[in-house]
Design a protein around this motif. Structure first.
Motif, PDB file in Angstrom:
ATOM      1  N   TYR A  25      -1.551  -3.568   7.330  1.00  0.00           N
ATOM      2  CA  TYR A  25      -2.269  -4.185   6.215  1.00  0.00           C
ATOM      3  C   TYR A  25      -1.583  -3.749   4.923  1.00  0.00           C
ATOM      4  O   TYR A  25      -0.726  -2.846   4.953  1.00  0.00           O
ATOM      5  N   GLY A  26      -1.946  -4.337   3.827  1.00  0.00           N
ATOM      6  CA  GLY A  26      -1.218  -4.166   2.574  1.00  0.00           C
ATOM      7  C   GLY A  26      -0.811  -2.746   2.257  1.00  0.00           C
ATOM      8  O   GLY A  26       0.374  -2.420   2.148  1.00  0.00           O
ATOM      9  N   ASN A  27      -1.782  -1.867   2.171  1.00  0.00           N
ATOM     10  CA  ASN A  27      -1.510  -0.506   1.758  1.00  0.00           C
ATOM     11  C   ASN A  27      -0.613   0.225   2.744  1.00  0.00           C
ATOM     12  O   ASN A  27       0.288   0.961   2.353  1.00  0.00           O
ATOM     13  N   ASN A  31       2.947   2.130   2.083  1.00  0.00           N
ATOM     14  CA  ASN A  31       3.215   3.528   2.447  1.00  0.00           C
ATOM     15  C   ASN A  31       4.375   3.644   3.423  1.00  0.00           C
ATOM     16  O   ASN A  31       5.203   4.540   3.328  1.00  0.00           O
ATOM     17  N   ASN A  42       5.321  -2.316  -5.132  1.00  0.00           N
ATOM     18  CA  ASN A  42       3.995  -2.572  -5.694  1.00  0.00           C
ATOM     19  C   ASN A  42       3.104  -3.297  -4.697  1.00  0.00           C
ATOM     20  O   ASN A  42       3.544  -4.175  -3.960  1.00  0.00           O
ATOM     21  N   LEU A  43       1.837  -2.902  -4.681  1.00  0.00           N
ATOM     22  CA  LEU A  43       0.888  -3.467  -3.728  1.00  0.00           C
ATOM     23  C   LEU A  43       0.771  -4.989  -3.871  1.00  0.00           C
ATOM     24  O   LEU A  43       0.772  -5.716  -2.873  1.00  0.00           O
ATOM     25  N   SER A  44       0.704  -5.436  -5.103  1.00  0.00           N
ATOM     26  CA  SER A  44       0.502  -6.881  -5.303  1.00  0.00           C
ATOM     27  C   SER A  44       1.692  -7.659  -4.781  1.00  0.00           C
ATOM     28  O   SER A  44       1.540  -8.726  -4.194  1.00  0.00           O
ATOM     29  N   ALA A  45       2.903  -7.104  -4.968  1.00  0.00           N
ATOM     30  CA  ALA A  45       4.100  -7.784  -4.493  1.00  0.00           C
ATOM     31  C   ALA A  45       4.037  -7.908  -2.972  1.00  0.00           C
ATOM     32  O   ALA A  45       4.365  -8.956  -2.394  1.00  0.00           O
ATOM     33  N   HIS A  47       1.323  -7.981  -1.111  1.00  0.00           N
ATOM     34  CA  HIS A  47       0.311  -8.972  -0.749  1.00  0.00           C
ATOM     35  C   HIS A  47       0.847 -10.387  -0.868  1.00  0.00           C
ATOM     36  O   HIS A  47       0.717 -11.177   0.065  1.00  0.00           O
ATOM     37  N   VAL A  48       1.441 -10.652  -2.027  1.00  0.00           N
ATOM     38  CA  VAL A  48       1.928 -12.019  -2.265  1.00  0.00           C
ATOM     39  C   VAL A  48       2.953 -12.391  -1.208  1.00  0.00           C
ATOM     40  O   VAL A  48       2.938 -13.493  -0.655  1.00  0.00           O
ATOM     41  N   TYR A  51       1.278 -13.220   2.058  1.00  0.00           N
ATOM     42  CA  TYR A  51       0.664 -14.553   2.069  1.00  0.00           C
ATOM     43  C   TYR A  51       1.727 -15.630   2.216  1.00  0.00           C
ATOM     44  O   TYR A  51       1.539 -16.631   2.886  1.00  0.00           O
ATOM     45  N   VAL A  69     -13.889   4.587   5.318  1.00  0.00           N
ATOM     46  CA  VAL A  69     -13.072   4.749   4.118  1.00  0.00           C
ATOM     47  C   VAL A  69     -13.021   3.440   3.342  1.00  0.00           C
ATOM     48  O   VAL A  69     -13.595   2.437   3.736  1.00  0.00           O
ATOM     49  N   ARG A  70     -12.314   3.492   2.243  1.00  0.00           N
ATOM     50  CA  ARG A  70     -12.109   2.359   1.331  1.00  0.00           C
ATOM     51  C   ARG A  70     -13.385   1.559   1.073  1.00  0.00           C
ATOM     52  O   ARG A  70     -13.419   0.328   1.133  1.00  0.00           O
ATOM     53  N   ARG A  74     -13.306  -4.274   4.690  1.00  0.00           N
ATOM     54  CA  ARG A  74     -12.488  -4.516   5.877  1.00  0.00           C
ATOM     55  C   ARG A  74     -11.036  -4.689   5.456  1.00  0.00           C
ATOM     56  O   ARG A  74     -10.738  -5.022   4.322  1.00  0.00           O
ATOM     57  N   ARG A  76      -7.345  -6.540   5.864  1.00  0.00           N
ATOM     58  CA  ARG A  76      -6.723  -7.772   6.356  1.00  0.00           C
ATOM     59  C   ARG A  76      -5.483  -7.362   7.137  1.00  0.00           C
ATOM     60  O   ARG A  76      -4.514  -6.864   6.573  1.00  0.00           O
TER      61      ARG A  76
ATOM     62  N   ASP B  25      -7.623  -2.631  -0.111  1.00  0.00           N
ATOM     63  CA  ASP B  25      -6.352  -1.942  -0.299  1.00  0.00           C
ATOM     64  C   ASP B  25      -6.335  -1.186  -1.615  1.00  0.00           C
ATOM     65  O   ASP B  25      -5.861  -0.056  -1.702  1.00  0.00           O
ATOM     66  N   GLU B  31      -8.609   5.799  -4.005  1.00  0.00           N
ATOM     67  CA  GLU B  31      -9.135   7.064  -3.457  1.00  0.00           C
ATOM     68  C   GLU B  31      -8.023   8.081  -3.284  1.00  0.00           C
ATOM     69  O   GLU B  31      -8.169   9.256  -3.622  1.00  0.00           O
ATOM     70  N   PHE B  53      -1.834  -7.982  -9.841  1.00  0.00           N
ATOM     71  CA  PHE B  53      -2.286  -9.037  -8.934  1.00  0.00           C
ATOM     72  C   PHE B  53      -2.537 -10.356  -9.663  1.00  0.00           C
ATOM     73  O   PHE B  53      -2.643 -11.403  -9.047  1.00  0.00           O
TER      74      PHE B  53
END
Lengths: 110, 881
Positions: A25-27, A31, A42-45, A47-48, A51, A69-70, A74, A76, B25, B31, B53
């Motif tokens: 998943y993204g994170n 990592n 970057n996380l957004s990069a 994700h995009v 997709y 956690v989080r 849920r 993805r 995420d 966290e 984003f």
């Protein structure tokens, strides 16, 4: 198939998704890239890109189970599809073919 | 800014499907950051991450995907819509008919308003050209308590323009403009009366009327120069080249030779300045006479300032001139108008060239009231609303047949949004189709519309584009507006309920009832207004005016204001003496609707005003004006001193025995003035918009420039021919022209006639559209209740009771609507009737007539279905159960 190309970053993210399997998943991908390649992405990069890969049919996504956690959100989860795998393979092979064409002697000469 | 804000922001722009994964995420990273780097850093990094984003890949994701599905469904919508239109021909027709008429109406009104606004816009220097105005204290306005108690008119002293041009460097050009000159123009064997305008040389520099041929540099150099429009040139010179041709102009008692020096483009239909022929100001003897006199304000004047001059400077200059040249008159004005302390009796002002047309308070021969644009727009919107209501109520009440379709679509996976879009699409399609018909209607009806509104709107290839644009805009707006409510309503059906078949065949669309009432209300307003306008027009055209107006023709002497005129009257009377077609011949200074003169004079220190007509001895008998006292003028020589007054003047002077009085209207300081030899009963020498004001007639006042000829009853054209023969024998070089007096009198009300016609026509259309809608609705209503009617009939209900049952609600709606419409239309019509001094009173009868008419129309429309439904054999409707 041959008309589809993957960019360098797309290939990286797709590869990571293949490596992480059910935990992709993204994170986690961010990592994993940090851990294995040492690149800060970057996380957004990510994700995009995921997709976009989904649009192209190289990964599928579904929502995972809830966790503690989080904030109970849920995840993805992205799983690599057969098309994605064969794309990776095809890219690797074409790169190996090219690699073979580089005269190896030169390397020794250095 | 805390993290909740950022998550809310994310939620706002992020597609819902992606939100949870992304939020999770981000939270996870947050966290982790919190533990590694502390709260502050974590918050900061969260903000940065959320902002990152905010990119097209996320924000726009999936939005295009929905569009894609819609275009896929497009062909399907098109197919279903066209099938529906074909299947329900009547309703499609009603909708398309109403909408296309409404769109055509709106487009025509748009053209009208556009034309009103386009006046004088074609002048290149329009921004710098100003019309000068005489603005005078108006005691009547002041008495009424109006805030702006000044009235303006465009008539200026002749010298004013010249002085401005000389003394004020910012004035670049100046022209005076009088276009009411008239004379007889002769060339070869052609002679016609010809109007002409007199201008200064600045005219050609200021205004954008292009010189087509001849002297482009300075068309008017000599007093004998004339500039013609091509039409006039053709009339006199045919195909010959008019430049350099010489003709004679017979005006003001002189015959002068004139030379054509140039051809000028005829003024467009949307020009405030109109002319057929131009001559120099100096060509007019009366201009030369009144030129040095600052007290004579008769000359409309235009100035052009240097570009970018503040017109306020012009005002300062005008004030200076007023003080310098006209201060001598101020005391007189003050005494005459009696303005309160500190209020100037008269000032000079100005208005921009482009404002002339819609400045209704300032007299100018072509200007108009912006009110008309508003009224017309209002009517157009009303008709549009009525047509929209038709569409809404019809699509709601016929929606029963679409329910299964909506249910199936939803089961197959259509979203509510998609179904709403589908219905909107359908109404858009209908509206755009109607737009095409509407545009064709515009093309067909434009000539009639021009005639109605006395405009000259033309649709060229070039001007068609904005028209199509406007029609398209209206159609789209209508499609969206009319389509939106049915779309929301229809898309709300629950598929399970609809498909189980457990819905009644009767549809409860409660919203249609107020719509129908509203529609009735609008129609009722228009019916009441039309009825009142019709009655008023009928009243003023048939009212007894106090004299006979039938069988009288009015012939101008074509002599101008001089002694020849009186000779002409006498000569013609003599020539027609033996003609059995002619009853009598009389001369008058100003015939009905052809000018008037009013004298102001002082009697015993009091200001009096009276209208004055110069007549001859046959005037009273020809018009059959009743004398209350005294006698008509007869042959006595002393009669030339005497006057015959009307009752209003007697009342105004507070005379008890008028036959012993004298009217000292010439302010004779020695004598007593004119002896009163008779009193006429009041007759309407002016239009019925005015009260009968003090007036008198005299044998010795001005020139008899109009000849009244009373013909015997019977074949009028032949009789006129015989008069013409006599005229041409006497004056072969003067054109014989005539008008009918009753038509002249009716022409005074042209404006009102036109508006009552427009109103009547709009009402007919509005009623037609509303009736069609009602027809459709009542049909659906009858079908909805077929079974009920069947059962009632089986139980023994009579035909009449079923008829009443079906029509009761419409009668109720109509009455409610009329009750609502009465105060509004009463108010509006009172405003209109105020412009008449003689008006009908709005009584309950008028409303009753309107209500009955409205009810009758409504009942006639709904009865077809009611009778049809009532006549059906109950066995037919019930056997299927």
């Amino acid at each position: 198939m041959s008309k589809e190309f993957l960019g360098e970053f797309e290939e990286l993210v797709l590869t990571m998704a293949g490596i992480l399997q059910d935990e992709a998943y993204g994170n986690a991908i961010v990592n994993e890239i940090k851990a294995r390649v040492g690149r800060d992405v970057n996380l957004s990069a990510v994700h995009v890109t995921l997709y976009r890969l989904e649009d192209k049919g190289f990964v599928k996504s579904k929502m995972g189970g809830a966790t503690n956690v989080r904030g109970g959100r849920r995840k993805r989860i992205f799983t690599i599809t057969n098309a994605g795998l064969s794309m990776l393979r095809a890219m690797k092979e074409s790169r190996m073919d090219l690699w073979k064409l580089i005269p190896q002697l030169k390397m020794i000469g250095i | 800014m805390n993290r909740n804000f950022w998550f809310r922001f994310l939620e706002w722009f992020c597609p819902p499907a992606l939100y949870e994964g992304i939020e999770g995420d981000l939270l996870e990273e947050y966290e982790a950051d919190q533990q590694e780097r502390g709260m502050r850093k974590a918050n900061l990094r969260l903000a940065v991450n959320v902002l990152r984003f905010f990119r097209p890949g996320i924000v726009l994701r999936n939005r295009f995907k929905f569009e894609l599905i819609n275009t896929i469904m497009f062909t399907n919508y098109l197919k279903v819509a066209s099938r529906n239109i074909v299947k329900r021909k009547l309703y499609s027709f009603i909708n398309a008919f109403g909408l296309s008429i409404a769109i055509a109406f709106c487009t025509l009104i748009y053209l009208f308003v556009q034309d009103e606004r386009s006046f004088d816009q074609f002048h290149e220097n329009k921004a710098d050209i100003y019309q000068l105005l005489t603005t005078q204290f108006d005691p009547e306005k002041f008495k009424k308590g109006e805030k702006d108690f000044y009235s303006s008119n465009p008539y200026m002293p002749a010298k004013l323009g010249e002085v401005l041009l000389e003394e004020f460097p910012a004035v670049q050009h100046m022209t005076r403009f009088n276009n009411y000159n008239q004379g007889v123009m002769r060339y070869g064997n052609k002679n016609f009366t010809q109007k002409f305008a007199s201008v200064d040389s600045g005219f050609f520099n200021m205004f954008s009327f292009s010189i087509l041929a001849g002297d482009r540099d300075k068309p008017l150099r000599k007093v004998s120069d004339a500039v013609l429009t091509p039409e006039v040139a053709r009339k006199f010179f045919g195909d010959e080249d008019p430049i350099g041709k010489t003709f004679t102009l017979d005006f003001d008692g002189r015959i002068v030779p004139m030379t054509v020096t140039a051809l000028i483009e005829a003024p467009a239909a949307n020009s405030s300045l109109t002319f057929d022929m131009l001559v120099m100001m100096d060509a007019l003897p009366w201009f030369q006479r009144s030129r040095p006199n600052w007290g004579n304000s008769s000359f409309p004047t235009f100035v052009q300032l240097l570009p970018n001059t503040d017109p306020q400077q012009l005002k300062v200059q005008l004030d200076t001139i007023m003080n310098k040249y006209q201060s001598g008159y101020k005391a007189g004005w003050r005494e005459w108008l009696k303005p309160p302390e500190g209020v100037e009796p008269r000032v000079f002002t100005y208005q921009n060239l482009t404002n002339i047309h819609l400045a209704k308070g300032v007299y100018w021969d072509r200007n108009s009231d912006p009110m008309y644009s508003w009224i017309l727009s209002g009517i157009a919107v009303l008709i549009l609303v009525i047509a929209c209501i038709n569409y809404i109520s019809l699509s709601l009440t016929t929606s029963a047949s679409r329910r299964v379709e909506v249910g199936v679509r939803k089961v197959v996976g259509a979203q509510k949004k998609q179904i709403a879009w589908q219905f909107t699409f359908e109404s858009l399609m209908l509206a755009l189709g109607s737009m095409l018909i509407g545009l064709i209607l515009v093309l067909v009806f434009l000539p009639y519309f021009n005639e109605f509104t006395s405009k000259g709107i033309e649709l060229t290839y070039h001007s068609m584009l904005p028209v199509i644009g406007i029609a398209f805009l209206i159609a789209t707006a209508v499609g969206l507006l009319a389509g939106s409510y049915p779309a929301v309503f229809l898309s709300g059906f629950l598929p399970a309920l609809v498909l189980k078949g457990r819905f009644t065949s009767k549809l409860q669309a409660g919203f249609t009832k107020p719509l129908v009432v509203f529609q009735f209300f609008l129609s009722a307003c228009m019916i009441i207004c039309s009825v009142i306008m019709y009655r008023q027009m009928n009243f003023i055209t048939t009212k007894d005016l106090g004299f006979d107006r039938e069988q009288i023709i009015v012939v101008p002497t074509q002599t101008g204001w001089n002694a020849q005129a009186n000779q002409t009257v006498a000569a013609l009377r003599n020539a027609l003496k033996t003609d059995r077609n002619v009853v009598s011949v009389a001369g008058v200074t100003a015939a009905f609707n052809k000018g008037w003169s009013r004298y102001g004079y002082k009697i015993k220190g009091e200001n009096k005003e009276a209208f004055v007509y110069g007549v001859d001895t046959d005037y009273i008998s020809l018009l059959n004006i009743k004398l209350k006292e005294g006698r008509n003028f007869d042959g006595r020589t002393s009669d030339s001193l005497g006057v015959i007054v009307n009752e209003a003047l007697v009342r105004d002077m507070k005379w008890t025995d008028p036959m012993t009085e004298h009217l000292n209207w010439r302010e004779d300081t020695v004598g007593l003035g004119s002896p009163v030899i008779g009193v006429m009963k009041d007759y309407h020498y002016m239009s019925l918009e005015h009260a009968v004001e003090p007036m008198f007639i005299s044998l010795d006042n001005g020139m008899l420039t109009n000849i009244l000829i009373k013909l015997t009853p019977g074949n009028t054209p032949d009789k006129i021919e015989s008069v013409k023969k006599a005229w041409l024998e006497l004056y072969p070089d003067r054109p014989f022209e005539y008008t009918f007096m009753d038509e002249d009198i009716a022409a005074q009300y042209d404006k009102h006639t036109r508006w009552s016609k427009i109103m009547g026509l709009s009402t007919i259309f509005a009623i037609l559209i509303a009736s069609l809608g009602l027809f459709g609705l009542s049909g659906i209503n009858a079908v909805n209740r077929t079974k009920e009617i069947g059962i009632r009939k089986v139980m023994g209900a009579k035909l009449t009771s079923i008829f009443v049952l079906l029509n009761r609600q419409y009668v109720l709606y109509a009455i409610i609507a009329f009750v609502l419409a009465i105060p509004l239309s009463w108010y509006a019509m009172n405003q209109w009737l105020e412009s008449f001094e003689f008006a009908i009173t709005i009584g309950w009868q008028l409303f009753a007539v309107s209500l009955l008419a409205g009810l009758f129309i409504a009942l006639a429309t709904v009865s077809y279905h009611a009778i049809k439904a009532a006549l059906i054999n109950p066995a037919e409707t019930l056997k299927h159960e």
